[in-house]
Design an enzyme around this catalytic site. Structure first.
Site, mmCIF file in Angstrom:
data_model
loop_
_atom_site.group_PDB
_atom_site.id
_atom_site.type_symbol
_atom_site.label_atom_id
_atom_site.label_comp_id
_atom_site.label_asym_id
_atom_site.label_seq_id
_atom_site.Cartn_x
_atom_site.Cartn_y
_atom_site.Cartn_z
ATOM 1 N N SER A 1 41.397 45.426 35.360
ATOM 2 C CA SER A 1 40.028 45.716 35.789
ATOM 3 C C SER A 1 39.921 47.198 36.123
ATOM 4 O O SER A 1 40.486 47.660 37.114
ATOM 5 C CB SER A 1 39.661 44.867 37.008
ATOM 6 O OG SER A 1 39.659 43.494 36.676
ATOM 7 N N LEU A 2 39.179 47.929 35.308
ATOM 8 C CA LEU A 2 39.120 49.391 35.442
ATOM 9 C C LEU A 2 37.853 49.815 36.194
ATOM 10 O O LEU A 2 37.926 50.404 37.266
ATOM 11 C CB LEU A 2 39.171 50.028 34.056
ATOM 12 C CG LEU A 2 39.794 51.411 33.946
ATOM 13 C CD1 LEU A 2 41.165 51.474 34.572
ATOM 14 C CD2 LEU A 2 39.866 51.842 32.477
ATOM 15 N N HIS A 3 36.700 49.582 35.620
ATOM 16 C CA HIS A 3 35.393 49.766 36.258
ATOM 17 C C HIS A 3 34.985 51.215 36.513
ATOM 18 O O HIS A 3 33.811 51.483 36.767
ATOM 19 C CB HIS A 3 35.286 48.986 37.572
ATOM 20 C CG HIS A 3 35.689 47.560 37.465
ATOM 21 N ND1 HIS A 3 35.196 46.717 36.490
ATOM 22 C CD2 HIS A 3 36.566 46.812 38.208
ATOM 23 C CE1 HIS A 3 35.731 45.504 36.645
ATOM 24 N NE2 HIS A 3 36.561 45.545 37.666
ATOM 25 N N CYS B 1 32.111 35.928 36.764
ATOM 26 C CA CYS B 1 33.114 36.900 37.189
ATOM 27 C C CYS B 1 32.637 37.632 38.439
ATOM 28 O O CYS B 1 31.521 38.154 38.474
ATOM 29 C CB CYS B 1 33.373 37.912 36.073
ATOM 30 S SG CYS B 1 34.213 37.226 34.651
ATOM 31 N N CYS C 1 37.263 44.840 46.270
ATOM 32 C CA CYS C 1 36.331 45.435 45.304
ATOM 33 C C CYS C 1 34.900 45.171 45.782
ATOM 34 O O CYS C 1 34.536 44.033 46.094
ATOM 35 C CB CYS C 1 36.551 44.851 43.919
ATOM 36 S SG CYS C 1 38.206 45.211 43.250
ATOM 37 N N CYS D 1 32.557 42.361 44.298
ATOM 38 C CA CYS D 1 33.176 41.051 44.107
ATOM 39 C C CYS D 1 33.029 40.204 45.362
ATOM 40 O O CYS D 1 33.415 40.628 46.458
ATOM 41 C CB CYS D 1 34.656 41.229 43.744
ATOM 42 S SG CYS D 1 35.567 39.680 43.601
ATOM 43 N N CYS E 1 40.902 37.507 48.897
ATOM 44 C CA CYS E 1 41.542 38.613 48.185
ATOM 45 C C CYS E 1 41.596 39.827 49.106
ATOM 46 O O CYS E 1 40.639 40.110 49.831
ATOM 47 C CB CYS E 1 40.767 38.956 46.914
ATOM 48 S SG CYS E 1 41.555 40.239 45.903
ATOM 49 N N GLY F 1 41.423 36.015 44.128
ATOM 50 C CA GLY F 1 42.714 36.626 44.406
ATOM 51 C C GLY F 1 43.207 37.578 43.336
ATOM 52 O O GLY F 1 42.680 37.651 42.226
ATOM 53 N N GLU F 2 44.250 38.322 43.700
ATOM 54 C CA GLU F 2 44.923 39.282 42.833
ATOM 55 C C GLU F 2 46.286 38.712 42.455
ATOM 56 O O GLU F 2 47.190 38.635 43.293
ATOM 57 C CB GLU F 2 45.082 40.622 43.565
ATOM 58 C CG GLU F 2 46.075 41.593 42.972
ATOM 59 C CD GLU F 2 45.816 41.929 41.512
ATOM 60 O OE1 GLU F 2 46.721 41.693 40.689
ATOM 61 O OE2 GLU F 2 44.712 42.420 41.201
ATOM 62 N N GLU G 1 38.285 28.076 44.765
ATOM 63 C CA GLU G 1 37.371 27.689 43.695
ATOM 64 C C GLU G 1 38.066 27.773 42.339
ATOM 65 O O GLU G 1 38.852 28.685 42.077
ATOM 66 C CB GLU G 1 36.114 28.566 43.709
ATOM 67 C CG GLU G 1 35.243 28.290 44.922
ATOM 68 C CD GLU G 1 33.842 28.858 44.820
ATOM 69 O OE1 GLU G 1 32.902 28.170 45.273
ATOM 70 O OE2 GLU G 1 33.674 29.972 44.288
ATOM 71 N N ASN H 1 27.479 40.708 37.723
ATOM 72 C CA ASN H 1 26.953 39.451 38.236
ATOM 73 C C ASN H 1 26.550 39.647 39.696
ATOM 74 O O ASN H 1 27.267 40.313 40.451
ATOM 75 C CB ASN H 1 28.002 38.341 38.126
ATOM 76 C CG ASN H 1 28.241 37.929 36.687
ATOM 77 O OD1 ASN H 1 27.315 37.879 35.884
ATOM 78 N ND2 ASN H 1 29.485 37.635 36.349
ATOM 79 N N SER I 1 44.597 38.652 34.977
ATOM 80 C CA SER I 1 43.721 39.791 35.254
ATOM 81 C C SER I 1 44.112 40.436 36.575
ATOM 82 O O SER I 1 44.238 39.747 37.594
ATOM 83 C CB SER I 1 42.260 39.329 35.309
ATOM 84 O OG SER I 1 41.404 40.411 35.592
ATOM 85 N N CYS J 1 39.402 28.821 34.631
ATOM 86 C CA CYS J 1 39.542 30.040 35.428
ATOM 87 C C CYS J 1 40.086 29.620 36.790
ATOM 88 O O CYS J 1 39.400 28.907 37.538
ATOM 89 C CB CYS J 1 38.187 30.738 35.572
ATOM 90 S SG CYS J 1 38.246 32.229 36.585
#
Length: 355
Positions: free
Chosen positions: A225-227, A344, A124, A127, A120, A170-171, A91, A301, A202, A113
């Site tokens: 990305s910490l979270h 996101c 997470c 996600c 991935c 993906g990472e 995507e 989201n 990211s 994006c």
């Protein structure tokens, strides 16, 4: 078949030299690929006929098929499900931003994006891409090809791409070599010439990759990305944190910031009553004090595989107020394309958002 989008200018030059053609011809091909944006090798003009025949026989312009094209209700976001040559799909999202009224030249800014992997491996929990698992890395040409797709589309509208964010599926640091080769191609001034400072990568926080970015002096923007501001909280949300605790990750971030003399953007998905608490905000403030850091916060989201809820506006403001007391700037990122699952953390291989 060689996907020409996989090649840097030097690799294309070397390939054509092996075929008996000079750099002059490589430059012609490169200009055609990245300035004229042809749909196929057959559409390349001003290429020596014998070279065009060789390219048709042994190479391709790795174009995607469009499986679906969804537009948000506000008209500012479009999400494409693109089919790869092997049947895999990814995507890609285009976002339009409206500028200030006193600066009409900025009234139509477009950001792409793009994805770096199909699926991935990071997992997470909030996600959608992480929930679907890992399929494979994308090649450099498949990463570049997404930008070609976007540029071709925008050109039809008389518009142009301004920003690129590697925040899709993906990472990027898990697919480091292909991602960096794609960035080299995208920023080559002989072709698309995208500004490196308009590209943001990211990562969920792979310390070795962050250090490598610093050592190789990569000029792109870095978003981590910490979270979670404690190992316990972060490990609940981000499984790789079990391998790389915060002390290791932040050490790599400080190394990057000091060596590159660059600010790091920290991404924080705000989940109601989980990581939007006073305790987490205070811990984050202590964690990042002294760093050149900016925190991008975004209310969660929705995805089908996670039951958490987004923070309400007052909790978002309270979280930011605590960060401000620590001298840490923060921005609430706009939530875009939620109605088409283009926000996101919502990307996955599907033609329609579920539910």
């Amino acid at each position: 078949m060689i996907n020409l989008y996989d090649l840097t200018f030097q690799q294309l030059t070397d390939l054509l030299a092996d075929w008996g053609y000079s750099q002059f011809h490589a430059t012609k091909v490169w200009h055609q690929m990245y300035r004229s944006l042809p749909a196929s090798i057959n559409d390349m003009a001003e290429i020596k006929p014998s070279l065009q025949e060789r390219l048709l026989a042994e190479a391709t312009l790795g174009q995607f098929s469009t499986i679906s094209d969804l537009g948000s209700k506000d008209g500012d976001t479009r999400k494409f499900l693109l089919g790869c040559a092997d049947g895999q799909s990814i995507e890609t999202v285009i976002m339009r931003y409206v500028g200030r009224k006193d600066r009409p030249d900025e009234t139509r800014r477009f950001t792409a994006c793009i994805s770096s992997q199909a699926g991935c491996a990071m997992g997470c929990v909030f996600c959608a891409t992480g929930q679907m698992g890992f399929m494979r890395h994308l090649s450099a040409g498949e990463i570049v090809g997404q930008i070609i797709f976007v540029e071709q589309l925008l050109r039809q509208q008389g518009a142009a791409l301004r920003n690129v964010v590697l925040m899709g599926m993906g990472e990027p640091l898990h697919n480091y070599d292909n991602t960096m080769q794609a960035i080299e191609i995208l920023t080559d001034q002989r072709g698309l010439g995208l500004g490196a400072r308009h590209i943001t990568l990211s990562t969920v926080g792979l310390p070795d990759g962050i250090r490598r970015l610093a050592d190789e002096n990569r000029p792109v923007n870095l978003a981590v990305s910490l979270h979670g501001a404690t190992d316990e909280e972060r490990q609940r949300l981000v499984p790789p944190a079990k391998r790389w605790p915060l002390a290791v990750l932040l050490d790599a971030c400080r190394y990057y910031s000091e060596k590159r003399n660059r600010r790091i953007f920290f991404e924080w998905t705000l989940i109601a009553y989980e990581n939007d608490t006073v305790e987490q905000a205070e811990a984050l403030g202590r964690l990042l004090t002294g760093m050149d850091a900016h925190i991008n916060v975004i209310p969660l989201n929705p995805t089908d595989g996670f039951a958490g809820r987004p923070s309400d506006p007052q909790r978002v403001k309270d979280f930011q107020a605590i960060l401000a007391r620590y001298g840490l700037p923060s921005t609430v990122r706009q939530r875009r394309g939620i109605d088409i699952a283009a926000g996101c953390g919502q990307l996955r291989q599907r033609e329609r958002p579920e539910g």
